[in-house]
Each structure stands twice: as C-alpha cells, then as structure tokens.
Design an enzyme around this catalytic site. Structure first.
Site, PDB file in Angstrom:
ATOM      1  CB  SER A   1       5.631  -1.696  12.004  1.00  0.00           C
ATOM      2  OG  SER A   1       5.329  -0.343  12.279  1.00  0.00           O
TER       3      SER A   1
ATOM      4  CE  LYS B   1      -0.071   3.064   4.722  1.00  0.00           C
ATOM      5  NZ  LYS B   1      -0.082   3.251   6.353  1.00  0.00           N
TER       6      LYS B   1
ATOM      7  CD  GLU C   1      -2.765   5.704   6.919  1.00  0.00           C
ATOM      8  OE1 GLU C   1      -2.740   5.665   5.561  1.00  0.00           O
ATOM      9  OE2 GLU C   1      -1.630   5.071   7.447  1.00  0.00           O
TER      10      GLU C   1
ATOM     11  N   GLY D   1       2.995   2.265  10.857  1.00  0.00           N
ATOM     12  CA  GLY D   1       3.981   3.324  10.600  1.00  0.00           C
ATOM     13  C   GLY D   1       4.785   3.892  12.005  1.00  0.00           C
TER      14      GLY D   1
ATOM     15  CD  GLU E   1      -3.119  -2.452   7.300  1.00  0.00           C
ATOM     16  OE1 GLU E   1      -1.981  -2.571   6.892  1.00  0.00           O
ATOM     17  OE2 GLU E   1      -3.823  -1.280   7.252  1.00  0.00           O
TER      18      GLU E   1
ATOM     19  CG  ASN F   1      -1.665   1.189   1.427  1.00  0.00           C
ATOM     20  OD1 ASN F   1      -1.955   2.074   0.455  1.00  0.00           O
ATOM     21  ND2 ASN F   1      -2.493   1.414   2.656  1.00  0.00           N
TER      22      ASN F   1
ATOM     23  CG  HIS G   1      -5.608   1.985   5.561  1.00  0.00           C
ATOM     24  ND1 HIS G   1      -5.321   2.950   6.381  1.00  0.00           N
ATOM     25  CD2 HIS G   1      -4.801   1.317   5.088  1.00  0.00           C
ATOM     26  CE1 HIS G   1      -3.891   2.647   6.629  1.00  0.00           C
ATOM     27  NE2 HIS G   1      -3.532   1.487   6.037  1.00  0.00           N
TER      28      HIS G   1
END
Ligand code: 13P
Length: 267
Positions: free
Chosen positions: A225, A19, A111, A185, A179, A17, A109
């Site tokens: 990660s 992003k 985000e 991250g 996730e 991904n 996701h």
C-alpha cells in the site's frame, strides 16, 4: 550482534510490480507516458533507480522500447523457474530473462507463496537459479496478520530471508523486499517506524547470513500500500532503501510522484 553501517551509499530503488495487469500494448503506452512525465520533471538524473516488472508476455516489447528510446528504467520479471531448460511446461528459465536484458526478478512474492504453494526451499532454489543467470533476485518476505499477532513483525520475515539466502554467496547482488501480507493491496500500509524496524532487522540477518559488507550494500525495500502520500515517510528511514509498489505502479501520475519522493521528502 554486529552493528551495520547504514550510511552505505545505496541508490534508492523504486520498483513497480504490475502483477497480472497491462498487456503488451498497454505497457508501451504506460512506459512512454511515465518516461515523458519524469523527463518533463527533469527527474531522470540517476538519483533514484526505477524498475518495472511487467507480465512475461510484455517483456520483449518493453525491452525493445526501453532500448530504442534510451529509457533508463530497469526491467524485471515477476518469477523464474528453478530449472534452466527442459520438459517443464509453463515455466520460464532465467536464461530467457537474461536474454531479454532483464536485470531483476521478483522471487517469493506472498501471492506466489499463497496461491502457488511456494515453500522457502523453492524460493531458495529460485534465488540460486536467478543468480546463476546473472539476474538480481528481489527476495520478498513478510508476515501475515496472524503471524504478526502470534510472533510479532520480524520473526517470519527473518526466517524467510535466512532460508532464501541459504545458497547465496556474500558477494552476490540481491535486493530484499519487506512486504507485510496484511499491508498488500489493503490500503493499510505499515507505519514508517514499523517498516524501519523490520528492515533494520532484515539487514542484521543479511550480516549474520552473509557478511557486514553485504548488509551495508544490499538494498532493503518496503512494499504494501505504498502511494505518493506515504512514500516520503518510508524513505526518511535509514534502513528503507526504496519501495516495491503494486497498485500505485499502474497509475502514471501516482507512480511518477512516488519516484519523485525527494521533492516531498521534507514535507
Ligand atoms: P500494493 O502496493 O498494491 O499494496 O502491492 C504491493 C505488492 O505486493 C508489491 O509487490
């Protein structure tokens, strides 16, 4: 609770991904380099499926490159509209993605849930739209650090998955990505055992919401990660069928090493 057969012959999926990274020119250089690296390592043998999820503006360029050079990577988008067409400024229809030979689309996701206030109902509507256009939704679920403390690891991801599957028939092809938000991250991945536990619970939820066959067939990925140094531990787990990789999917050597985890799985 039904016992799910986890030996199901599922092809591992390593998904990148990107992003909001790499424009369409950078994408060409990246995909070519990744392809050459894997080809040199004789790794394009189909034992692991590779998929990449570039920004929307890269998709046409990457599609053309994959097609012209016969590069065996799956292509996916990072989001899709709940609508098919019409006056929805800025939205992208699943119909357009199918026309670009996208096989996958990431939905829900964290985000998008956090920065675009996507609710479980919006996620469910997007999953339905993706399936209607022949796309495979990669349904993302995961708990925040706060959720983890209050409810444990599985409660929120399972509730999110159940909501996302509300319009999904048992025969549908979907991918689930666990996730944990605290791992994305942060450099602080879940342990392989934590990932296994939640992925197994998610598979049980698929059995309950759909059926046992769907649970045995559906790939459940871990994301957060992931890097070359920890992928082997995740892939050793019976209910982890691959990885959804963010930052490390932007580095050719690191991502190709993740894809080639079978080389270091015994290490
Ligand atoms: P990182 O691999 O950068 O933690 O991102 C994970 C992710 O969000 C993939 O969708």
């Amino acid at each position: 609770m039904a016992t799910v057969n986890t030996s199901g012959g599922r092809t591992p999926l390593i998904a990148g991904n990107w992003k909001m990274n790499l424009d369409h020119l950078q994408a060409v250089a990246f995909v070519q380099k990744l392809h050459w690296t894997l080809k040199d390592a004789k790794h394009e043998d189909g034992s692991v499926e590779v998929a990449i999820f570039p920004p929307f503006t890269d998709l046409r360029t990457v599609q053309t490159l994959l097609d012209a050079d016969k590069i065996p990577f799956g292509l996916g988008a990072q989001d899709v509209s709940t609508k098919d067409s019409g006056a929805y400024t800025g939205e992208i229809s699943g119909a357009f993605l199918s026309k670009l030979d996208c096989r996958y689309v990431i939905i829900g996701h964290s985000e998008r849930r956090e920065y675009h206030a996507e609710s479980d109902d919006v996620v469910a509507a997007k999953v339905k739209a993706a399936l209607a256009h022949g796309l495979v939704p990669v349904i993302c679920v995961g708990e925040t650090a706060d959720d983890l403390e209050k409810h444990g690891a599985s409660a929120v991801p399972v509730a999110q998955l159940k909501a996302a599957l509300q319009h999904v028939p048992a025969s549908a092809d979907v991918v689930v990505a666990y996730e944990p938000v605290w791992a994305i991250g942060s450099g602080q991945a879940a342990t392989a055992e934590q990932a296994q536990e939640v992925c197994a619970t998610l598979r049980q939820a698929i059995a309950t919401e759909l059926d046992d066959e769907a649970a045995a067939r559906t790939r459940v990925l871990y994301g957060g990660s992931v890097k070359a140094a920890n992928i082997a531990g995740f892939m050793r787990q019976p209910d982890v069928d691959g990885a959804l990789v963010g930052g490390a999917s932007l580095l050719v050597d690191e991502f190709s090493s993740i894809i080639r985890y079978q080389k270091h799985v015994g290490v």
